[in-house]
Design an enzyme around this catalytic site. Sequence first.
Site, short mmCIF file in Angstrom:
data_model
loop_
_atom_site.label_atom_id
_atom_site.label_comp_id
_atom_site.label_asym_id
_atom_site.label_seq_id
_atom_site.Cartn_x
_atom_site.Cartn_y
_atom_site.Cartn_z
N GLY A 41 0.83 -1.22 0.00
CA GLY A 41 0.00 0.00 0.00
C GLY A 41 0.86 1.25 0.00
O GLY A 41 0.48 2.28 0.55
N LYS B 164 -7.05 -4.40 13.62
CA LYS B 164 -5.80 -3.81 14.10
C LYS B 164 -5.35 -4.44 15.43
O LYS B 164 -4.15 -4.58 15.68
CB LYS B 164 -5.94 -2.29 14.22
N TYR C 160 -12.59 -2.56 11.79
CA TYR C 160 -11.25 -1.97 11.72
C TYR C 160 -10.48 -2.19 13.02
O TYR C 160 -9.32 -2.62 13.02
CB TYR C 160 -11.39 -0.48 11.40
N ASP D 211 -2.11 -7.70 -4.78
CA ASP D 211 -3.25 -7.69 -3.86
C ASP D 211 -2.84 -8.52 -2.65
O ASP D 211 -2.66 -9.74 -2.77
CB ASP D 211 -4.47 -8.29 -4.55
N VAL D 212 -2.70 -7.86 -1.50
CA VAL D 212 -2.15 -8.56 -0.32
C VAL D 212 -3.06 -9.67 0.20
O VAL D 212 -2.63 -10.51 0.99
CB VAL D 212 -1.82 -7.58 0.84
N ASN E 108 1.68 -2.19 5.38
CA ASN E 108 0.97 -0.93 5.57
C ASN E 108 -0.42 -0.91 4.92
O ASN E 108 -1.28 -0.15 5.36
CB ASN E 108 1.85 0.20 5.01
N ILE F 166 -3.93 10.82 12.10
CA ILE F 166 -2.91 11.30 11.19
C ILE F 166 -3.57 12.09 10.06
O ILE F 166 -4.60 11.66 9.51
CB ILE F 166 -2.09 10.12 10.59
N SER G 107 -3.03 0.40 14.64
CA SER G 107 -3.73 1.67 14.89
C SER G 107 -4.04 1.73 16.38
O SER G 107 -4.26 0.68 17.00
CB SER G 107 -5.05 1.73 14.11
N ARG H 155 0.64 5.65 -2.01
CA ARG H 155 0.22 6.98 -1.53
C ARG H 155 0.07 6.96 -0.01
O ARG H 155 0.28 5.93 0.63
CB ARG H 155 -1.11 7.35 -2.18
P1 NDP Z 1 -4.41 5.05 2.05
O1 NDP Z 1 -5.78 4.61 1.64
O2 NDP Z 1 -3.97 6.44 1.68
O3 NDP Z 1 -3.31 4.03 1.49
C1 NDP Z 1 -3.48 2.64 1.57
C2 NDP Z 1 -3.00 2.01 0.26
O4 NDP Z 1 -3.17 0.59 0.34
C3 NDP Z 1 -3.81 2.50 -0.95
O5 NDP Z 1 -2.98 2.78 -2.04
C4 NDP Z 1 -4.70 1.29 -1.21
O6 NDP Z 1 -5.20 1.22 -2.54
C5 NDP Z 1 -3.75 0.16 -0.87
N1 NDP Z 1 -4.46 -1.09 -0.74
C6 NDP Z 1 -5.76 -1.30 -0.37
N2 NDP Z 1 -6.08 -2.60 -0.45
C7 NDP Z 1 -4.97 -3.25 -0.87
C8 NDP Z 1 -4.69 -4.60 -1.15
N3 NDP Z 1 -5.61 -5.58 -1.03
N4 NDP Z 1 -3.43 -4.93 -1.56
C9 NDP Z 1 -2.48 -3.98 -1.73
N5 NDP Z 1 -2.71 -2.66 -1.49
C10 NDP Z 1 -3.94 -2.30 -1.06
O7 NDP Z 1 -4.34 4.82 3.65
P2 NDP Z 1 -3.44 5.55 4.79
O8 NDP Z 1 -2.14 5.98 4.24
O9 NDP Z 1 -4.30 6.53 5.48
O10 NDP Z 1 -3.22 4.31 5.80
C11 NDP Z 1 -2.06 3.46 5.74
C12 NDP Z 1 -2.09 2.51 6.95
O11 NDP Z 1 -2.09 3.28 8.16
C13 NDP Z 1 -3.34 1.62 6.99
O12 NDP Z 1 -2.97 0.32 7.47
C14 NDP Z 1 -4.22 2.33 8.01
O13 NDP Z 1 -5.13 1.45 8.61
C15 NDP Z 1 -3.17 2.87 8.98
N6 NDP Z 1 -3.64 3.97 9.81
C16 NDP Z 1 -4.01 5.20 9.27
C17 NDP Z 1 -4.43 6.23 10.10
C18 NDP Z 1 -4.81 7.57 9.53
O14 NDP Z 1 -5.18 8.46 10.32
N7 NDP Z 1 -4.75 7.79 8.23
C19 NDP Z 1 -4.51 6.05 11.55
C20 NDP Z 1 -4.10 4.76 12.01
C21 NDP Z 1 -3.67 3.78 11.16
P3 NDP Z 1 -6.80 1.65 -2.79
O15 NDP Z 1 -6.86 3.11 -2.61
O16 NDP Z 1 -7.09 1.19 -4.17
O17 NDP Z 1 -7.63 0.92 -1.76
#
Ligand code: NDP
Length: 245
Positions: free
Chosen positions: A10, A157, A153, A61-62, A88, A186, A140, A13
Amino acid sequence: MRGKNAVITGGARGIGEAIATVLAKMGANILIWDVLEDQARETAEKLAKEHGVKAAGYSVDVTNGASVDAAVDSAVKDFGGIDILINNAGITRDGLIIRMKEEDWDKVIAINLKGVWQCTKSVGKVMLKARKGSIVNIASVVGVMGNAGQANYSASKAGVIGLTKTSAKEFASRGVRVNAVAPGYIQTAMTDKLTEEQQQRMATLIPLGQLGTPEDVADAVAFLASSAARYITGQTINVCGGMVM
Ligand code: NDP
């Protein structure tokens, strides 16, 4: 970190991209595994250009064992191995328990929890054979404290934190460390959707008085991934401005 190969799931972005950027700045080669194939490639190209490291983006795809195994084979062929794995990739599908659809429960558990197990299993085999490696899972704080509207969720976590401890115990004797970082609120696309008032209210719950940035999370991840954390395994660091103590 120079010469080390780091996989970030992931990582196209958001927080994953920030982690990939910090690791590239430290000299690591970067492999981005994401369902967003074009964005994964673009992010990798940018990191290679800006930081002079080797970087590539892969469509992975994880939740799919065959997809992850194929990506591990490519990593060994293209980069010679994997030293660091950052689990991630994660999603939210929020809703109160009594209204939550079964498919939303299943999807969040599949990506956030099974995905971490799947990547740990496939990459772990390479690391165990090499007798070295470092894995950092992104959990998280809601996995520690719960959150109304996030049953799927928070359960996923909390599961990641348990899985981190078990993987750490199974892998320690072969020189592979496994830790987790639990971010709080975040500033990302996820939290940008909240109103100014909601964001201010959130900040009042945080002793340090403001939302975190993806870089705040990335710096803690880079520490745990690096040899500076060589005597740390099975731990979860909360990066949340003191919201959870
Ligand atoms: P984003 O949605 O910005 O990034 C997550 C990325 O993972 C996206 O590019 C997404 O693609 C990709 N993804 C989704 N499903 C899969 C899959 N099956 N296989 C491979 N890649 C996949 O999320 P964040 O940066 O906000 O979050 C990153 C991590 O941090 C996550 O684990 C989240 O739970 C954790 N987190 C975030 C917080 C926050 O405040 N933002 C707080 C606490 C934890 P697509 O967009 O197509 O789904």
